[in-house]
Scaffold this motif. Structure first.
Motif, PDB file in Angstrom:
ATOM      1  N   MET A 285       0.847  -1.197   0.000  1.00  0.00           N
ATOM      2  CA  MET A 285       0.000   0.000   0.000  1.00  0.00           C
ATOM      3  C   MET A 285       0.884   1.249   0.000  1.00  0.00           C
ATOM      4  N   SER A 286       0.574   2.187  -0.878  1.00  0.00           N
ATOM      5  CA  SER A 286       1.333   3.435  -0.911  1.00  0.00           C
ATOM      6  C   SER A 286       1.219   4.139   0.437  1.00  0.00           C
ATOM      7  N   PRO A 287       2.331   4.638   0.978  1.00  0.00           N
ATOM      8  CA  PRO A 287       2.262   5.329   2.269  1.00  0.00           C
ATOM      9  C   PRO A 287       1.430   6.607   2.216  1.00  0.00           C
ATOM     10  N   GLN A 288       1.179   7.132   1.027  1.00  0.00           N
ATOM     11  CA  GLN A 288       0.342   8.322   0.916  1.00  0.00           C
ATOM     12  C   GLN A 288      -1.101   8.042   1.307  1.00  0.00           C
ATOM     13  N   ILE A 289      -1.546   6.802   1.105  1.00  0.00           N
ATOM     14  CA  ILE A 289      -2.930   6.464   1.410  1.00  0.00           C
ATOM     15  C   ILE A 289      -3.039   5.375   2.476  1.00  0.00           C
ATOM     16  N   ALA A 290      -1.901   4.964   3.058  1.00  0.00           N
ATOM     17  CA  ALA A 290      -1.913   3.899   4.059  1.00  0.00           C
ATOM     18  C   ALA A 290      -2.802   4.266   5.231  1.00  0.00           C
TER      19      ALA A 290
ATOM     20  N   SER B 231       0.981  -9.360   8.385  1.00  0.00           N
ATOM     21  CA  SER B 231      -0.339  -8.910   8.838  1.00  0.00           C
ATOM     22  C   SER B 231      -1.031  -8.082   7.769  1.00  0.00           C
ATOM     23  N   GLU B 232      -2.224  -7.606   8.080  1.00  0.00           N
ATOM     24  CA  GLU B 232      -2.989  -6.779   7.153  1.00  0.00           C
ATOM     25  C   GLU B 232      -2.679  -5.294   7.291  1.00  0.00           C
ATOM     26  N   ALA B 233      -1.693  -4.954   8.105  1.00  0.00           N
ATOM     27  CA  ALA B 233      -1.327  -3.546   8.258  1.00  0.00           C
ATOM     28  C   ALA B 233      -0.832  -2.968   6.941  1.00  0.00           C
ATOM     29  N   ASP B 234      -1.277  -1.764   6.631  1.00  0.00           N
ATOM     30  CA  ASP B 234      -0.837  -1.106   5.399  1.00  0.00           C
ATOM     31  C   ASP B 234       0.624  -0.695   5.460  1.00  0.00           C
ATOM     32  N   ALA B 235       1.109  -0.356   6.652  1.00  0.00           N
ATOM     33  CA  ALA B 235       2.498   0.086   6.817  1.00  0.00           C
ATOM     34  C   ALA B 235       3.028  -0.404   8.165  1.00  0.00           C
ATOM     35  N   ILE B 236       4.314  -0.704   8.200  1.00  0.00           N
ATOM     36  CA  ILE B 236       4.963  -1.183   9.427  1.00  0.00           C
ATOM     37  C   ILE B 236       5.992  -0.153   9.870  1.00  0.00           C
ATOM     38  N   ILE B 237       5.976   0.156  11.164  1.00  0.00           N
ATOM     39  CA  ILE B 237       6.965   1.066  11.741  1.00  0.00           C
ATOM     40  C   ILE B 237       7.681   0.337  12.871  1.00  0.00           C
TER      41      ILE B 237
ATOM     42  N   THR C 137      -9.685  -3.766  11.399  1.00  0.00           N
ATOM     43  CA  THR C 137     -10.729  -2.830  11.823  1.00  0.00           C
ATOM     44  C   THR C 137     -10.419  -1.427  11.328  1.00  0.00           C
ATOM     45  N   ILE C 138      -9.160  -1.017  11.444  1.00  0.00           N
ATOM     46  CA  ILE C 138      -8.757   0.315  10.980  1.00  0.00           C
ATOM     47  C   ILE C 138      -8.903   0.424   9.470  1.00  0.00           C
ATOM     48  N   ASN C 139      -8.447  -0.591   8.757  1.00  0.00           N
ATOM     49  CA  ASN C 139      -8.530  -0.555   7.295  1.00  0.00           C
ATOM     50  C   ASN C 139      -9.976  -0.423   6.828  1.00  0.00           C
ATOM     51  N   ALA C 140     -10.861  -1.187   7.446  1.00  0.00           N
ATOM     52  CA  ALA C 140     -12.263  -1.122   7.054  1.00  0.00           C
ATOM     53  C   ALA C 140     -12.882   0.217   7.432  1.00  0.00           C
ATOM     54  N   GLY C 141     -12.539   0.711   8.622  1.00  0.00           N
ATOM     55  CA  GLY C 141     -13.140   1.950   9.108  1.00  0.00           C
ATOM     56  C   GLY C 141     -12.684   3.185   8.365  1.00  0.00           C
ATOM     57  N   LEU C 142     -11.468   3.153   7.804  1.00  0.00           N
ATOM     58  CA  LEU C 142     -10.939   4.320   7.095  1.00  0.00           C
ATOM     59  C   LEU C 142     -11.067   4.196   5.578  1.00  0.00           C
ATOM     60  N   ALA C 143     -11.745   3.170   5.132  1.00  0.00           N
ATOM     61  CA  ALA C 143     -12.047   3.029   3.708  1.00  0.00           C
ATOM     62  C   ALA C 143     -13.511   3.383   3.491  1.00  0.00           C
ATOM     63  N   PRO C 144     -13.889   3.754   2.285  1.00  0.00           N
ATOM     64  CA  PRO C 144     -15.304   4.019   2.025  1.00  0.00           C
ATOM     65  C   PRO C 144     -16.134   2.757   2.259  1.00  0.00           C
TER      66      PRO C 144
ATOM     67  N   TRP D  42      -1.090   1.907  10.487  1.00  0.00           N
ATOM     68  CA  TRP D  42       0.362   2.027  10.659  1.00  0.00           C
ATOM     69  C   TRP D  42       0.726   1.278  11.946  1.00  0.00           C
ATOM     70  N   LEU D  43       1.318   0.121  11.788  1.00  0.00           N
ATOM     71  CA  LEU D  43       1.590  -0.767  12.910  1.00  0.00           C
ATOM     72  C   LEU D  43       2.952  -0.490  13.525  1.00  0.00           C
ATOM     73  N   LEU D  44       2.951  -0.092  14.797  1.00  0.00           N
ATOM     74  CA  LEU D  44       4.193   0.126  15.546  1.00  0.00           C
ATOM     75  C   LEU D  44       4.642  -1.196  16.163  1.00  0.00           C
ATOM     76  N   VAL D  45       5.879  -1.579  15.862  1.00  0.00           N
ATOM     77  CA  VAL D  45       6.422  -2.851  16.348  1.00  0.00           C
ATOM     78  C   VAL D  45       7.668  -2.568  17.185  1.00  0.00           C
ATOM     79  N   PRO D  46       7.694  -2.995  18.454  1.00  0.00           N
ATOM     80  CA  PRO D  46       8.878  -2.733  19.284  1.00  0.00           C
ATOM     81  C   PRO D  46      10.141  -3.349  18.692  1.00  0.00           C
ATOM     82  N   ALA D  47      11.172  -2.540  18.545  1.00  0.00           N
ATOM     83  CA  ALA D  47      12.432  -3.047  17.998  1.00  0.00           C
ATOM     84  C   ALA D  47      13.105  -4.018  18.961  1.00  0.00           C
ATOM     85  N   SER D  48      12.695  -3.981  20.219  1.00  0.00           N
ATOM     86  CA  SER D  48      13.257  -4.899  21.203  1.00  0.00           C
ATOM     87  C   SER D  48      12.649  -6.295  21.105  1.00  0.00           C
TER      88      SER D  48
END
Length: 278
Positions: free
Chosen positions: A1-6, A26-32, A213-220, A9-15
């Protein structure tokens, strides 16, 4: 997914490098990958190493780095400078355009920076931050912002801050901003609905299970898509005739929904379209 429309955004602990692959699948549009708040000071160096190792082995992700006023910021920038899988950085506690500019100077030219606004000072300078050349998009750090401002949990308490991020993003011609996380799974649908209502088009999440849930809620919704197709069809069949001052704004909204539906793979069956009356 392009980050312009992602959207998610899933935050993953580097630890916790064992979670990197789970996040990627996962179904996350972007991983951080998060080497800031999710990592204790004593573990920062190891977390950087794990992050660099993963991004140097064929994987791609964003990385949340420590804020420009911290003792860890320069080390984060140095460690990530030549990492092949780095898609961009999220800059924690962004409070000025100089924070963005100084970070950009230490990273590869053109690398997008997601400015995380999470303090009163950051909000006060959000227009300046949005207009920094390397700012790609703005995100709202709701947890730290509430701590910094002693703001309560009622959504109305953050309405002004969210609106300022939306307005600054639009004025700077950036994609709509990314809202902070909702910690409770039960409250997530309403939290996502609120973000969308405020004009935000993305949302941070702390677990991969929240992404759908986020993907569905933020899509039309399918109903929105059906309306958009029907309105455009009726407008075209009328020969583009303008009947009142609401036609062009509604046409623009319909076309935007059609574009989002195409981006997110949302389809409406022919029977639903046939039953629409305009």
């Amino acid at each position: 997914m392009s980050p312009q429309i992602a959207r998610s955004w899933l935050l993953v602990p580097a630890s916790k490098p064992e979670l990197f692959q789970i996040a990627q699948e996962s179904e996350a549009d972007a991983i951080i990958i998060d080497i800031e708040d999710a990592v204790a000071a004593k573990d920062k160096a190891q977390a950087r190493e794990e992050t660099v190792r993963w991004l140097s082995s064929g994987h791609r992700a964003w990385v949340r780095i420590n804020d420009a006023a911290s003792e860890f910021w320069s080390g984060d920038c140095a460690a990530l400078k030549d990492v092949p899988g780095l898609e961009g950085v999220m800059l924690a506690k962004t409070e000025s355009s100089s924070h963005v500019n100084d970070t950009a100077d230490r990273l590869p030219e053109g690398l997008p920076i997601l400015a995380l606004v999470e303090t009163a000072r950051g909000l006060q300078h959000v227009a300046e931050i949005a207009n920094a050349p390397s700012t790609f998009r703005i995100a709202f750090g709701t947890g730290d912002f509430k701590r910094d401002t002693a703001t309560g949990e009622d959504p109305i308490a953050l309405a002004y801050a969210r609106s300022q991020l939306v307005i600054a993003s639009r004025a700077a011609r950036l994609p709509a901003p990314i809202d902070g996380p909702t910690l409770s799974q039960d409250a997530l649908p309403e939290g996502t609905r609120l973000a969308k209502e405020m004009g935000m088009s993305g949302k941070l999440c702390l677990t991969h299970t929240q992404a759908p849930t986020i993907n569905a809620g933020l899509a039309p919704s399918p109903e929105d898509v059906a309306w958009a197709h029907g309105f455009v069809r009726a407008f075209e069949e009328s020969g583009g005739k303008i009947t009142d001052g609401s036609d062009l704004p509604r046409l623009a909204r319909a076309q935007k929904i059609q574009a989002q539906a195409a981006d997110f793979g949302i389809e409406v069956d022919a029977a639903s379209l046939a039953n629409l009356n305009y």
